[in-house]
Design an enzyme around this catalytic site. Sequence first.
Site, PDB file in Angstrom:
ATOM      1  N   LYS A  84       0.859  -1.266   0.021  1.00 26.80           N
ATOM      2  CA  LYS A  84      -0.104  -0.052  -0.082  1.00 26.80           C
ATOM      3  C   LYS A  84       0.766   1.241  -0.095  1.00 26.80           C
ATOM      4  CE  LYS A  84      -4.340  -1.645   1.434  1.00 26.80           C
ATOM      5  NZ  LYS A  84      -5.514  -1.520   2.069  1.00 26.80           N
ATOM      6  N   LYS A 112      -5.057  -9.388  -6.696  1.00 28.83           N
ATOM      7  CA  LYS A 112      -6.196  -9.424  -5.692  1.00 28.83           C
ATOM      8  C   LYS A 112      -7.452  -8.505  -6.300  1.00 28.83           C
ATOM      9  CE  LYS A 112      -6.460  -7.625  -1.580  1.00 28.83           C
ATOM     10  NZ  LYS A 112      -7.090  -7.291  -0.246  1.00 28.83           N
ATOM     11  N   LYS A 159     -11.038  -3.057  -3.722  1.00 29.51           N
ATOM     12  CA  LYS A 159     -11.628  -1.672  -3.822  1.00 29.51           C
ATOM     13  C   LYS A 159     -10.764  -0.733  -4.585  1.00 29.51           C
ATOM     14  CE  LYS A 159     -13.468  -2.352   0.876  1.00 29.51           C
ATOM     15  NZ  LYS A 159     -12.408  -2.652   1.974  1.00 29.51           N
TER      16      LYS A 159
HETATM   17  N1  AQP Z   1     -10.029 -10.207  -2.960  1.00 26.47           N
HETATM   18  C1  AQP Z   1     -10.448 -10.837  -1.799  1.00 26.47           C
HETATM   19  N2  AQP Z   1     -10.612 -12.022  -1.753  1.00 26.47           N
HETATM   20  C2  AQP Z   1     -11.180 -12.663  -0.554  1.00 26.47           C
HETATM   21  N3  AQP Z   1     -11.211 -11.684   0.599  1.00 26.47           N
HETATM   22  C3  AQP Z   1     -10.757 -10.443   0.575  1.00 26.47           C
HETATM   23  N4  AQP Z   1     -10.955  -9.450   1.193  1.00 26.47           N
HETATM   24  C4  AQP Z   1     -10.691  -8.348   0.656  1.00 26.47           C
HETATM   25  N5  AQP Z   1     -10.417  -8.581  -0.561  1.00 26.47           N
HETATM   26  C5  AQP Z   1     -10.681  -9.938  -0.717  1.00 26.47           C
HETATM   27  C6  AQP Z   1     -11.168  -9.661   2.652  1.00 26.47           C
HETATM   28  O1  AQP Z   1     -12.304  -8.737   2.954  1.00 26.47           O
HETATM   29  C7  AQP Z   1     -12.392  -8.246   4.345  1.00 26.47           C
HETATM   30  C8  AQP Z   1     -12.399  -6.760   4.366  1.00 26.47           C
HETATM   31  O2  AQP Z   1     -11.470  -6.441   3.827  1.00 26.47           O
HETATM   32  P1  AQP Z   1     -11.100  -4.803   4.008  1.00 26.47           P
HETATM   33  O3  AQP Z   1     -11.935  -3.924   3.482  1.00 26.47           O
HETATM   34  O4  AQP Z   1     -10.576  -4.584   5.449  1.00 26.47           O
HETATM   35  O5  AQP Z   1      -9.500  -4.432   3.464  1.00 26.47           O
HETATM   36  P2  AQP Z   1      -8.782  -4.971   2.324  1.00 26.47           P
HETATM   37  O6  AQP Z   1      -8.262  -6.371   2.286  1.00 26.47           O
HETATM   38  O7  AQP Z   1      -7.892  -4.065   1.937  1.00 26.47           O
HETATM   39  O8  AQP Z   1      -9.827  -5.096   1.135  1.00 26.47           O
HETATM   40  P3  AQP Z   1      -9.565  -4.408  -0.446  1.00 26.47           P
HETATM   41  O9  AQP Z   1     -10.811  -4.367  -1.121  1.00 26.47           O
HETATM   42  O10 AQP Z   1      -8.498  -5.054  -0.962  1.00 26.47           O
HETATM   43  O11 AQP Z   1      -9.342  -3.015  -0.420  1.00 26.47           O
HETATM   44  P4  AQP Z   1      -8.030  -2.066  -0.901  1.00 26.47           P
HETATM   45  O12 AQP Z   1      -8.160  -1.921  -2.162  1.00 26.47           O
HETATM   46  O13 AQP Z   1      -7.961  -0.708  -0.146  1.00 26.47           O
HETATM   47  O14 AQP Z   1      -6.715  -2.954  -0.561  1.00 26.47           O
HETATM   48  C9  AQP Z   1     -10.966  -8.837   4.931  1.00 26.47           C
HETATM   49  O15 AQP Z   1     -11.324  -9.957   5.773  1.00 26.47           O
HETATM   50  C10 AQP Z   1     -10.240  -9.148   3.607  1.00 26.47           C
HETATM   51  O16 AQP Z   1      -9.539 -10.231   3.824  1.00 26.47           O
END
Ligand code: AQP
Length: 344
Positions: free
Chosen positions: A115, A207, A210
């Site tokens: 990040k 992955k 968001k």
């Molecule tokens: N691609 C994924 N596959 C399975 N699980 C996922 N999670 C996130 N992406 C995937 C799980 O969703 C929960 C909440 O995630 P989060 O919002 O706390 O943070 P994150 O992992 O940073 O989500 P994003 O979507 O990937 O956001 P960005 O783009 O900001 O990095 C967690 O249990 C996570 O494991």
Amino acid sequence: MAKFIERVFSGVQPTGNLHLGNYLGAIVKFVELQSTHDCLYCVVDLHAITVPQKPEELRANIREVTAAYVAAGIDPKQHIVFNQSQVAEHAELAWVFNCVARVGWLSRMTQFKEKAGKDKENASVGLYAYPCLMAADILLYRATHVPVGEDQKQHLELARDIAQKFNLDFAESIAAHGHGDAFFPSPEPLIQGPATRVMSLRDGSKKMSKSDPSDYSRINLSDDADTIAQKIRKAKTDPEALPSEPAGLAHRPEADNLVGIYAALNGETKPEVLRAFGGGNFSAFKSALVDLSVAKLGPIGAEMKRLKDDVSYIDAVLADGAYRAKTIARENMAAVKDILGFVR
Ligand code: AQP
């Protein structure tokens, strides 16, 4: 060894574009665990500000994640649904954990490296210390089980290390205050099923996320049926037919991802999906995946939109959840202060 009451804690960041990865990796498990455990499901808004957020969007996103929880089937009366910033003890315990965790531990966190990118000097201190806050979120409630996606595995290991170090560093005081040989449990990650890491629809090595600039990389929970269909039809695949055995998915990340999504949405395993579709081409499989995705996600998306606009209902859910979470948090934080030697 100290015995702990089984309790589930997990959270989702209100950072926009809730997607199929968040749903299959986390929210589906949140719903399932309600029948066997006491659960706390948090909208982790303190984590959201580790990267820049616009205040109005943050407010809307907090309500959207809450709406998604309820729309997916989380019962906020039976369990606790709240946003982190309403329970100040999260930040208080995070500070204690900043003093327990070692700089070397945090430096190994791959999510920070990803990040922060090349410009580490310019990343917020909060982004670096994020895993200490996550440990505090879980351990504030002395939660024993944490349903998360695969990407959170390393942070969960760090939370376990922090719990163990706290228990060791303050062993005498913990015993003297009547908590036996451990105040914090070692929280267990629950990472199971065929879709613990849902990948981007455009690139099977990345992955689903968001923050991906391409909306075609993910299926958002708010997407309507036409958008879901378009995104799946355009999803990257390869020229070969689907294999009949999982071994045939090796080195085919996009095919593996779509099969995993189908399996998770239909409550099946990958081998079961391949028994039904193996040997066939992607267009037939994609059509079946569109129908399944629309059938499963459509009603959740519609309910989420309806609830999100009912601001007074959502805010009441969060206020009630925060009140109930605070009751547990206050008691545990008071015990931590006594263990540490603070006067209160
Ligand atoms: N691609 C994924 N596959 C399975 N699980 C996922 N999670 C996130 N992406 C995937 C799980 O969703 C929960 C909440 O995630 P989060 O919002 O706390 O943070 P994150 O992992 O940073 O989500 P994003 O979507 O990937 O956001 P960005 O783009 O900001 O990095 C967690 O249990 C996570 O494991």
